[in-house]
Design a protein around this motif. Structure first.
Motif, mmCIF file in Angstrom:
data_model
loop_
_atom_site.group_PDB
_atom_site.id
_atom_site.type_symbol
_atom_site.label_atom_id
_atom_site.label_comp_id
_atom_site.label_asym_id
_atom_site.label_seq_id
_atom_site.Cartn_x
_atom_site.Cartn_y
_atom_site.Cartn_z
ATOM 1 N N THR A 102 0.849 -1.192 0.000
ATOM 2 C CA THR A 102 0.000 0.000 0.000
ATOM 3 C C THR A 102 0.883 1.239 0.000
ATOM 4 O OG1 THR A 102 -0.125 0.051 2.427
ATOM 5 C CG2 THR A 102 -1.851 -1.162 1.248
ATOM 6 N N TRP A 103 0.355 2.315 -0.572
ATOM 7 C CA TRP A 103 1.091 3.580 -0.640
ATOM 8 C C TRP A 103 0.102 4.680 -1.004
ATOM 9 C CZ3 TRP A 103 1.578 -0.579 -3.881
ATOM 10 C CH2 TRP A 103 1.083 -0.435 -5.187
ATOM 11 N N PRO A 104 0.437 5.950 -0.762
ATOM 12 C CA PRO A 104 -0.464 7.053 -1.113
ATOM 13 C C PRO A 104 -0.693 7.113 -2.619
ATOM 14 C CG PRO A 104 1.267 7.775 0.382
ATOM 15 C CD PRO A 104 1.651 6.412 -0.082
ATOM 16 N N LYS A 105 -1.847 7.602 -3.026
ATOM 17 C CA LYS A 105 -2.127 7.743 -4.453
ATOM 18 C C LYS A 105 -1.252 8.819 -5.095
ATOM 19 C CE LYS A 105 -6.928 6.138 -4.596
ATOM 20 N NZ LYS A 105 -8.324 6.514 -4.962
ATOM 21 N N GLY A 106 -0.981 9.860 -4.348
ATOM 22 C CA GLY A 106 -0.193 10.966 -4.894
ATOM 23 C C GLY A 106 0.963 11.326 -3.988
ATOM 24 N N THR A 118 1.723 17.744 -7.196
ATOM 25 C CA THR A 118 1.377 16.392 -6.800
ATOM 26 C C THR A 118 1.298 15.497 -8.029
ATOM 27 O OG1 THR A 118 0.134 17.146 -4.868
ATOM 28 C CG2 THR A 118 -0.343 14.929 -5.665
ATOM 29 N N PRO A 120 1.166 11.186 -9.508
ATOM 30 C CA PRO A 120 0.807 9.821 -9.109
ATOM 31 C C PRO A 120 2.014 9.050 -8.582
ATOM 32 C CG PRO A 120 -0.142 10.371 -11.244
ATOM 33 C CD PRO A 120 0.801 11.474 -10.910
#
Length: 301
Positions: A102-106, A118, A120
């Protein structure tokens, strides 16, 4: 972000060179204007600079994130052995452990002037696969045991920027190997078409950007030339908004000559830093893409 090998792009360049009589670029240059051996090269450089100046495409470029330096940073102090260096150059990695799923979208790209963008994010597994491209993990190899999300600084079209990065833990190393983890912006459509049907002695396409150094006043690029010429040369036209490189091949031979292409690095010195000026290839009319030998090419190339 899908980062693909640069062989296809390189082959297209070589085909173009063959069509113009075997050639390419490189040599030494200085910021004195695009004089060159042929007036056509100077005229073409001026056309490319004028087309980009104040254009929509230039606005998109200056507002985007375009890496112009190495997206991978080796562990602090570098690789410790020749075997590890060979493994890295061969992209021979082994994964022994788990990577984050898992990781941030941006992720935020931040410049020193306070501007930010910002972009991807790319996952740890996909980022790892840009490093580990070898088909068979033979000895020597580098072993990755895990990764965490951090940051790194790299050179971009707008100067140095801090970007999110995956920090890969290497077996027997205390410092991580870093790889940028955000996607570059899409290249805007060039406002000028490529030059065609010009002999390599007048103008030829550049290969790739190697580095920008010396506080932005030194630009090193790769040029391709033939086996039966006197090597490549490069001239530079510096304007308020761009630095245009014009490459040519000195005394290319035709007829019974090997079709083998050769690469050569050239470094041009500028009177003032590149800064956020566009670094353009006079032949293609496009920004010069950054890339390493046998490495991935920028997604915007």
């Amino acid at each position: 972000m899908r980062i693909r090998a640069s062989r296809t792009a390189r082959l297209l360049v070589l085909v173009a060179l063959s069509a113009t009589g075997l050639g390419a670029v490189s040599g030494c240059g200085s910021e004195k204007g695009a004089g060159g051996p042929a007036e056509v090269a100077a005229t073409r450089a001026q056309q490319a600079a004028a087309a980009w100046e104040g254009s929509f495409s230039a606005g998109v470029w200056r507002a985007g994130y375009y890496p112009m330096g190495e997206a991978v940073q080796l562990p602090r102090g570098g690789l410790r052995s020749q075997a590890d260096k060979r493994a890295y150059q061969a992209q021979n990695f082994v994964l022994q452990g788990t990577l984050p799923t898992t990781w941030p979208k941006g992720g935020q790209v931040a410049w020193a002037d306070g501007e930010a963008l910002t972009r991807p994010m790319v996952g740890a597994q996909e980022t790892y696969e840009t490093l580990a491209r070898a088909q068979v993990n033979e000895i020597p190899h580098l072993t990755v045991t895990g990764a965490t999300l951090g940051e790194m600084t790299l050179y971009t079209s707008r100067g140095p920027a801090t970007v999110p990065a995956w920090l890969f833990t290497l077996q027997n190393y205390t410092a991580p190997l870093k790889r940028a983890a955000v996607s570059p912006s899409k290249l805007p459509p060039p406002p000028v078409k490529p030059a065609h049907d010009l002999p390599a002695s007048q103008l030829a396409p550049l290969g790739r950007l190697v580095r920008i150094a010396g506080a932005g006043r030194s630009v090193s690029v790769i040029a391709i030339h033939g086996a039966c010429d006197d090597g490549p040369s490069a001239d530079v036209l510096a304007t308020r908004g761009s630095v245009v490189l014009s490459a040519s091949v000195k005394n290319p031979e035709t007829g019974n000559c090997s079709t083998q292409e050769r690469e050569k690095q050239v470094t041009v010195k500028l009177n003032r830093p590149v800064g956020d000026r566009l670094l353009l290839d006079a032949y293609t009319g496009r920004p010069v893409p950054y890339g390493q030998p046998n490495g991935p090419s920028p997604s915007w190339s």
